[in-house]
Design an enzyme around this catalytic site. Structure first.
Site, mmCIF file in Angstrom:
data_model
loop_
_atom_site.group_PDB
_atom_site.id
_atom_site.type_symbol
_atom_site.label_atom_id
_atom_site.label_comp_id
_atom_site.label_asym_id
_atom_site.label_seq_id
_atom_site.Cartn_x
_atom_site.Cartn_y
_atom_site.Cartn_z
ATOM 1 N N CYS A 1 75.257 63.107 19.096
ATOM 2 C CA CYS A 1 74.272 63.141 18.022
ATOM 3 C C CYS A 1 73.516 64.460 18.139
ATOM 4 O O CYS A 1 72.817 64.691 19.138
ATOM 5 C CB CYS A 1 73.300 61.969 18.173
ATOM 6 S SG CYS A 1 71.978 61.987 16.941
ATOM 7 N N HIS B 1 77.967 62.598 11.673
ATOM 8 C CA HIS B 1 78.390 61.783 10.527
ATOM 9 C C HIS B 1 79.239 62.580 9.524
ATOM 10 O O HIS B 1 79.960 62.001 8.717
ATOM 11 C CB HIS B 1 77.177 61.253 9.764
ATOM 12 C CG HIS B 1 76.493 60.093 10.416
ATOM 13 N ND1 HIS B 1 75.720 60.222 11.541
ATOM 14 C CD2 HIS B 1 76.456 58.774 10.075
ATOM 15 C CE1 HIS B 1 75.230 59.030 11.872
ATOM 16 N NE2 HIS B 1 75.656 58.142 10.997
ATOM 17 N N GLU C 1 76.500 56.116 6.386
ATOM 18 C CA GLU C 1 76.232 54.880 7.130
ATOM 19 C C GLU C 1 76.407 53.663 6.215
ATOM 20 O O GLU C 1 76.674 52.558 6.675
ATOM 21 C CB GLU C 1 74.816 54.937 7.729
ATOM 22 C CG GLU C 1 74.558 54.012 8.877
ATOM 23 C CD GLU C 1 74.997 54.527 10.263
ATOM 24 O OE1 GLU C 1 74.975 53.715 11.186
ATOM 25 O OE2 GLU C 1 75.362 55.694 10.426
ATOM 26 N N ASP D 1 74.878 57.677 19.737
ATOM 27 C CA ASP D 1 74.419 58.290 18.484
ATOM 28 C C ASP D 1 73.365 57.356 17.874
ATOM 29 O O ASP D 1 73.180 56.222 18.321
ATOM 30 C CB ASP D 1 75.617 58.445 17.520
ATOM 31 C CG ASP D 1 75.211 59.039 16.168
ATOM 32 O OD1 ASP D 1 74.441 60.015 16.142
ATOM 33 O OD2 ASP D 1 75.659 58.514 15.125
ATOM 34 N N SER D 2 72.748 57.829 16.809
ATOM 35 C CA SER D 2 71.790 56.996 16.090
ATOM 36 C C SER D 2 72.493 55.901 15.285
ATOM 37 O O SER D 2 71.844 54.990 14.798
ATOM 38 C CB SER D 2 70.994 57.859 15.117
ATOM 39 O OG SER D 2 71.884 58.497 14.225
ATOM 40 N N CYS E 1 76.298 67.642 12.211
ATOM 41 C CA CYS E 1 75.867 66.246 12.310
ATOM 42 C C CYS E 1 77.142 65.443 12.476
ATOM 43 O O CYS E 1 78.112 65.661 11.745
ATOM 44 C CB CYS E 1 75.123 65.818 11.046
ATOM 45 S SG CYS E 1 74.775 64.046 10.989
HETATM 46 N N1 DGL Z 1 74.606 61.648 13.731
HETATM 47 C C1 DGL Z 1 73.315 62.256 13.849
HETATM 48 C C2 DGL Z 1 73.418 63.724 14.189
HETATM 49 O O1 DGL Z 1 74.461 64.215 14.595
HETATM 50 C C3 DGL Z 1 72.430 62.157 12.649
HETATM 51 C C4 DGL Z 1 72.114 60.889 11.998
HETATM 52 C C5 DGL Z 1 70.649 60.564 11.841
HETATM 53 O O2 DGL Z 1 69.892 61.219 11.112
HETATM 54 O O3 DGL Z 1 70.264 59.619 12.521
HETATM 55 O O4 DGL Z 1 72.428 64.439 14.079
#
Ligand code: DGL
Length: 273
Positions: free
Chosen positions: A74, A187, A153, A11-12, A185
Site C-alpha cells: 500500500c 489498486h 473496491e 493494504d487498506s 497505488c
Molecule cells: N492501495 C492503497 C495505496 O496503494 C490505496 C487505497 C486507499 O486509499 O486506501 O495507496
C-alpha cells in the site's frame, strides 16, 4: 538456511492483492498472510498520523502471527509509516515505491514520467524522491486520483463515471507529454485497460507489483529466509466482510486463485490521535 514461515502482506483493502498475485507467481512455494483493512478503507484521504497508526497496527498483527517478512503493499502506508514499521520490528520490510520508481526510470525514453496515486502518496513527495534517487535524468509529474480506489473496491473498473474521472485526472499529465505512467497505488493495475485506452499506446504503464516481487525474492535469498519447498498455504484476512472480499479477490488474483476464503479479523479500536 531455509524458513517456512509466511510472508505478511497488507493494504487498506483489496489493492495489495495485485502485489500478492505477483508474489504467488514469482515465489510459488512461499506462503502468504494477507490483511486488507477494508473496514477503515480508504486510507488515501486520511491524515498521515492516522494512516501511520493503522499501518503499524496491522504490521504488529502480522508480526504476532510470526511472519518472516513484511510487504507493505500500500503506497499510502509506505509513505506514511514504513520507517516506523521497519524500526519497530526485526524482520525485513519491503515497500512498493522504490521498485516502481526504478522500473519507470528504466522504461522511459523521453524522461518525462507521470505518477498517479492517492492524496497521501502524492502529498508525501515520496515518488519525487525515489525517482531522483535512481540518478536518471527524468522529471516527474504527479496527479492524485481520489475517486479511483472507491470504484475499484466496489468492483467497478470501467463505468462511464470512472472514465470521466480518469480523463480529468490524466489531463495535466497528458499536457506534460509523459511517455511512462507509474501506477502509484496498488489498486490501479485493475484500471490498466481503461487508463491505457485514455492515454493511448504511446504511454507505458508501470505497476510496482512485479518489481516488488523481484525485490522480495532477492531479499529472501540474501537473508536465507526462502522456504525449502511447497506447497504454500495462504491466508486472507479482512477487517470488513469476508464474502465481499472473496468476490473481489477473484478479480485481483486472477482465475487460478479464485477460491479465496477470507476470514474476518477484528482489530482493537485504538484512538490514533
Ligand atoms: N492501495 C492503497 C495505496 O496503494 C490505496 C487505497 C486507499 O486509499 O486506501 O495507496
Amino acid at each position: 538456511m531455509t524458513d517456512a514461515r509466511p510472508i505478511g502482506v497488507f493494504d487498506s483493502g483489496v489493492g495489495g492483492l495485485t502485489v500478492a498475485r505477483a508474489l504467488m507467481e514469482h515465489l510459488p512455494n512461499e506462503s502468504l498472510i494477507y490483511i486488507g483493512d477494508t473496514a477503515r478503507f480508504p486510507y488515501g484521504p486520511k491524515p498521515v498520523e492516522e494512516i501511520r497508526h493503522h499501518g503499524m497496527q496491522i504490521a504488529d498483527e502480522l508480526i504476532g502471527r510470526d511472519v518472516k517478512m513484511l510487504v507493505v503493499a500500500c503506497n499510502s502506508v509506505e509513505v506514511s509509516a514504513i520507517d516506523h514499521i521497519a524500526a519497530r520490528h526485526g524482520v525485513p520490510v519491503i515497500g512498493v515505491v522504490e521498485p516502481g520508481a526504478r522500473a519507470s526510470a528504466r522504461v522511459t525514453r523521453s524522461g518525462r514520467i507521470g505518477m498517479i496515486g492517492t492524496e497521501a502518496t502524492v502529498r508525501s513527495g515520496a515518488y519525487d524522491r525515489a525517482v531522483a534517487e535512481t540518478g536518471a535524468d527524468v522529471t516527474l509529474a504527479s496527479a492524485a486520483c481520489p475517486v479511483f480506489v472507491n470504484h475499484v473496491e466496489a468492483g467497478d473498473t470501467g463505468s462511464d463515471e470512472l472514465r470521466r474521472a480518469a480523463r480529468r485526472y490524466l489531463e495535466p499529465l497528458m499536457e506534460a507529454d509523459i511517455d511512462t505512467l507509474i501506477l502509484g497505488c496498488t489498486h490501479y493495475p485493475l484500471l490498466s485497460e481503461l487508463l491505457q485506452e485514455e492515454l493511448g499506446t504511446g504511454v507505458v504503464l508501470v505497476s510496482s507489483a512485479e518489481e516488488t516481487a523481484d525485490d522480495v525474492a532477492a531479499r529472501l535469498l540474501a537473508e536465507e529466509l526462502a522456504v525449502a519447498g511447497g506447497p504454500p498455504s495462504h491466508r486472507f484476512l479482512t477487517t470488513g466482510r469476508a464474502d465481499t472480499f472473496d468476490g473481489l479477490a477473484a478479480t485481483f488474483l486472477g482465475t487460478e486463485q479464485a477460491t479465496v476464503r477470507a476470514e474476518h479479523l477484528d482489530l482493537p479500536e485504538v484512538p490514533w490521535s
